[in-house]
Design a protein around this motif. Structure first.
Motif, PDB file in Angstrom:
ATOM      1  N   ILE A 115      55.635  57.934  20.039  1.00 13.45           N
ATOM      2  CA  ILE A 115      56.156  56.870  19.247  1.00 13.45           C
ATOM      3  C   ILE A 115      55.890  57.073  17.670  1.00 13.45           C
ATOM      4  O   ILE A 115      56.962  56.654  16.844  1.00 13.45           O
ATOM      5  N   LYS A 120      61.478  58.161  21.432  1.00 13.22           N
ATOM      6  CA  LYS A 120      61.802  57.190  22.530  1.00 13.22           C
ATOM      7  C   LYS A 120      60.763  57.586  23.681  1.00 13.22           C
ATOM      8  O   LYS A 120      60.729  58.674  23.752  1.00 13.22           O
ATOM      9  N   LYS A 122      60.201  57.288  27.975  1.00 12.65           N
ATOM     10  CA  LYS A 122      60.652  56.661  29.124  1.00 12.65           C
ATOM     11  C   LYS A 122      59.139  56.845  30.126  1.00 12.65           C
ATOM     12  O   LYS A 122      58.581  57.814  30.302  1.00 12.65           O
ATOM     13  N   GLN A 146      52.899  47.624  27.958  1.00  8.23           N
ATOM     14  CA  GLN A 146      53.705  47.017  26.935  1.00  8.23           C
ATOM     15  C   GLN A 146      52.523  46.335  26.111  1.00  8.23           C
ATOM     16  O   GLN A 146      52.868  46.454  24.873  1.00  8.23           O
ATOM     17  N   ALA A 153      55.602  49.395  19.307  1.00  2.23           N
ATOM     18  CA  ALA A 153      57.015  49.682  19.792  1.00  2.23           C
ATOM     19  C   ALA A 153      57.515  48.697  20.542  1.00  2.23           C
ATOM     20  O   ALA A 153      56.839  47.626  20.865  1.00  2.23           O
ATOM     21  N   LYS A 154      58.959  48.568  20.604  1.00  2.00           N
ATOM     22  CA  LYS A 154      59.438  47.333  21.432  1.00  2.00           C
ATOM     23  C   LYS A 154      60.240  47.909  22.873  1.00  2.00           C
ATOM     24  O   LYS A 154      60.669  49.199  22.848  1.00  2.00           O
ATOM     25  N   ILE A 155      60.354  47.016  23.504  1.00  2.00           N
ATOM     26  CA  ILE A 155      60.770  47.641  25.114  1.00  2.00           C
ATOM     27  C   ILE A 155      62.509  47.703  24.778  1.00  2.00           C
ATOM     28  O   ILE A 155      62.936  46.600  24.569  1.00  2.00           O
ATOM     29  N   GLU A 156      62.871  48.913  25.196  1.00  2.00           N
ATOM     30  CA  GLU A 156      64.416  48.861  25.082  1.00  2.00           C
ATOM     31  C   GLU A 156      64.937  48.732  26.424  1.00  2.00           C
ATOM     32  O   GLU A 156      66.147  48.106  26.396  1.00  2.00           O
ATOM     33  N   LEU A 170      60.512  52.776  26.038  1.00  2.00           N
ATOM     34  CA  LEU A 170      59.814  52.122  24.836  1.00  2.00           C
ATOM     35  C   LEU A 170      60.582  52.613  23.482  1.00  2.00           C
ATOM     36  O   LEU A 170      60.820  53.950  23.673  1.00  2.00           O
ATOM     37  N   LYS A 173      59.272  50.757  16.763  1.00  2.00           N
ATOM     38  CA  LYS A 173      59.670  49.518  16.214  1.00  2.00           C
ATOM     39  C   LYS A 173      60.581  49.765  14.816  1.00  2.00           C
ATOM     40  O   LYS A 173      60.137  50.609  14.073  1.00  2.00           O
TER      41      LYS A 173
END
Length: 173
Positions: A115, A120, A122, A146, A153-156, A170, A173
């Motif tokens: 990150i 990204k 997975k 999480q 990071a943000k959850i995609e 993930l 950000k």
């Protein structure tokens, strides 16, 4: 009757099909609005072409330039932009629902590294045998992941089941 070949790049000289244009000379001086024919003649006098630099303006803005050099500079700029852009990859981290603490820490270091590099991640949680009947263990593990990466990071893609595995994506950000 065949249509003339479509040229890429800016229009110049006879290709400019508007009656009046705003003209800027080779030194960047604004010469004002004049007839296109007149502007082409003036450009030819200084040995340059009349090149349309802003076709959407009203009237279009044209400049006295050498077309070949202008195209070459534009090509160089495009190549440089293409070279400096970062492509975003999707890295995959595989885990099991009953992963041990040390293994989990190692995997999380990799997640943080990926990150940090702008990729990204997975996260694939593979269930085997009777683990499939205890999906809440997998959800708890993904929730822990999480929480551990919440600042960076943000959850995609939220956790979802696909056959025998649970997936979550993930993104930085």
């Amino acid at each position: 009757m065949m249509a003339p070949p479509v040229k890429s790049g800016p229009r110049y000289n006879q290709m400019i099909n508007v009656p009046k244009v705003r003209v800027i000379d080779e030194n960047g001086e604004n010469l004002g609005v004049m007839y296109t024919r007149e502007a082409i003649e003036q450009a030819a006098e200084v040995g340059l072409d009349l090149v349309e630099v802003s076709p959407n303006a009203d009237p279009p803005v044209c400049k006295f330039l050498d077309v070949g050099k202008f195209r070459y500079e534009a090509q160089k700029k495009a190549n440089l932009a293409r070279k400096s852009q970062k492509t975003q990859e999707i890295k995959e981290i595989k885990m099991r629902p009953n992963i041990d603490d040390h293994d989990y820490d190692t995997k999380m270091r990799n997640v943080v590294k990926f990150i940090g590099e702008g990729d990204k991640v997975k996260i694939t949680l593979r269930f085997r045998g009777r683990e499939l009947s205890h999906q809440q263990l997998g959800m708890n593990l993904l929730r822990k992941v999480q929480d551990d990466v919440a600042e960076i990071a943000k959850i995609e893609a939220f956790p979802r089941m696909e056959g025998r595995q649970m997936l979550m994506v993930l993104a930085p950000k």
